[in-house]
Motif scaffolding. Structure first.
Motif, PDB file in Angstrom:
ATOM      1  N   LYS A   1      36.794  16.944  -6.019  1.00  0.00           N
ATOM      2  CA  LYS A   1      36.361  16.277  -4.566  1.00  0.00           C
ATOM      3  C   LYS A   1      35.847  17.731  -3.711  1.00  0.00           C
ATOM      4  CE  LYS A   1      37.537  15.120  -0.582  1.00  0.00           C
ATOM      5  NZ  LYS A   1      36.554  13.301  -0.123  1.00  0.00           N
TER       6      LYS A   1
ATOM      7  N   ARG B   1      39.887  22.287   1.677  1.00  0.00           N
ATOM      8  CA  ARG B   1      38.754  22.058   0.380  1.00  0.00           C
ATOM      9  C   ARG B   1      39.577  23.086  -0.381  1.00  0.00           C
ATOM     10  NH1 ARG B   1      33.191  25.674   2.661  1.00  0.00           N
ATOM     11  NH2 ARG B   1      33.444  23.924   4.683  1.00  0.00           N
TER      12      ARG B   1
ATOM     13  N   GLN C   1      41.689  20.584  -3.035  1.00  0.00           N
ATOM     14  CA  GLN C   1      40.840  19.294  -3.033  1.00  0.00           C
ATOM     15  C   GLN C   1      41.003  19.481  -4.952  1.00  0.00           C
ATOM     16  OE1 GLN C   1      41.055  17.078  -0.985  1.00  0.00           O
ATOM     17  NE2 GLN C   1      41.568  17.932   0.145  1.00  0.00           N
TER      18      GLN C   1
END
Lengths: 238, 238
Positions: B208, B201, B204
């Motif tokens: 995003k 995660r 990103q």
């Protein structure tokens, strides 16, 4: 965990169904790595971590032929081609390398020395890390945090286990960090000094210990009938 | 674990119902100890360990007001008289000591420095151990191993969490060992370098990341309605 004054990489990993601890050790400089007691269900997690850390897995090692889970050894050999399986000769299990008392498993500048510690099974060993700046040992099911492995199946023998712990583990320096193959209460490690003082079973006399172990009244291990035959073949039943 | 070149005692402990990690840190010389994020269900285990290791518990610290378990803080204050509860001022929770950015929690020759890392909740902080020979930080639910805390309840805000991680955690040296408040896959720790490269995660873009976090579709936390009110009062609802 890379510890101060040493280039040892160390990770403890947990498999929750069987409450098993798997250990990743590596030399940060040479990248050579070993896994101790991987579980088949978490072998892909372990292989991914080895890859993400840029390590080269050289040995997949077992402390003994487990009865409560299928080892990840065989699966790791297919996921990470080139690594070799290792277990004690006394386990009678199949592996690329079969170890006896005093032999060493070397990865980079580190070595694990084999101490035979029978009692939970005939082939149980404890791996002692030989390093000047950190003392640690991997006790398998021989010694657990404030407990010990069962002696009521496979070749279990409580008197033998007692002698193994007192003769081969409690003779290490008190500040030696001990890492077990299992824990059921969320404890991750212990030390020789702590267990010599606070282990409720092993601080007893040998006679009392044998009596305790012979009267635990535990249920038959759920996975034993499929795990042991598989583990005799590195986790693979070809 | 006492590590080389330092007198730090370190133990990671696990509470399996909420998959929470509790940390015990102490100075081996002065015996002063702190517990980070204890859980009420395992508070007795933790108090017993403190006692068996001959430590003096001075602070019981939380990284934030937890929603998934009731803190062991209040129970530990009754089990180990004299210790003080500690949490961030921004959490709005009750405690003996309320911390702000840059303040320190000292035990023996060690200190934990407070870095405010809001995003999972407004009051989330990361505690950074200040020691020459080992770099470690306790990230609570801000950063998890290859993951991060939820941002869809309490005062959750994904953009704020992203800024906290990149501004306050990923600015630590790459070899800093990171210890999260939870793990659900048997992973126990990570490093700054690893998460900067492999966190699916947080590697990103911020846009995003916000999109990912706003579309996780997770279930409402099981314990939140009783945990949060209790935790605002150190785990005790007097």
């Amino acid at each position: 965990m890379a510890t101060a004054g040493t280039s040892l990489v160390f990770r403890q990993l947990f498999e929750k169904e069987s409450s098993t601890y798997t250990y990743l050790l590596a030399d940060k400089d040479t990248k050579e790595a070993v896994l101790i007691d991987p579980v088949v269900d978490t072998a892909e997690r372990d292989a991914k971590l080895v890859s993400e850390l840029g390590l080269k897995l050289v040995y997949v090692i077992n402390t003994h032929c487990h009865a409560d889970h299928i080892t990840g050894t065989g699966k790791l050999k297919t996921l990470v081609p080139g690594c070799k399986s290792v277990i004690s000769k006394a386990s009678s299990a199949k592996a690329d390398i079969l170890l006896e008392e005093g032999q060493k498993v070397t990865f980079g500048k580190f070595s694990l020395e084999v101490r035979t510690t029978p009692g939970h099974t005939n082939g149980c060993v404890t791996y002692v890390l030989l390093d000047e700046s950190i003392r640690m040992a991997f006790t398998g099911d021989t010694l657990l945090v404030r407990g010990c492995g069962r002696t009521d199946f496979q070749e279990g023998n409580p008197a033998t286990l007692y002698d193994s712990v007192w003769g081969k583990i409690f003779t290490l320096p008190d500040d030696t960090l001990l890492f077990p193959a299992h824990d059921y209460k969320g404890q991750t490690m212990t030390t020789v000094g702590e267990e010599k003082r606070h282990n409720p079973r092993l601080t007893q006399t040998k006679e009392k210990f044998v009596e305790i172990m012979n009267n635990l009244g535990l249920a038959y291990p759920k996975q034993i009938d499929r795990a042991v035959p598989a583990n005799m073949m590195c986790g693979l039943q070809d």
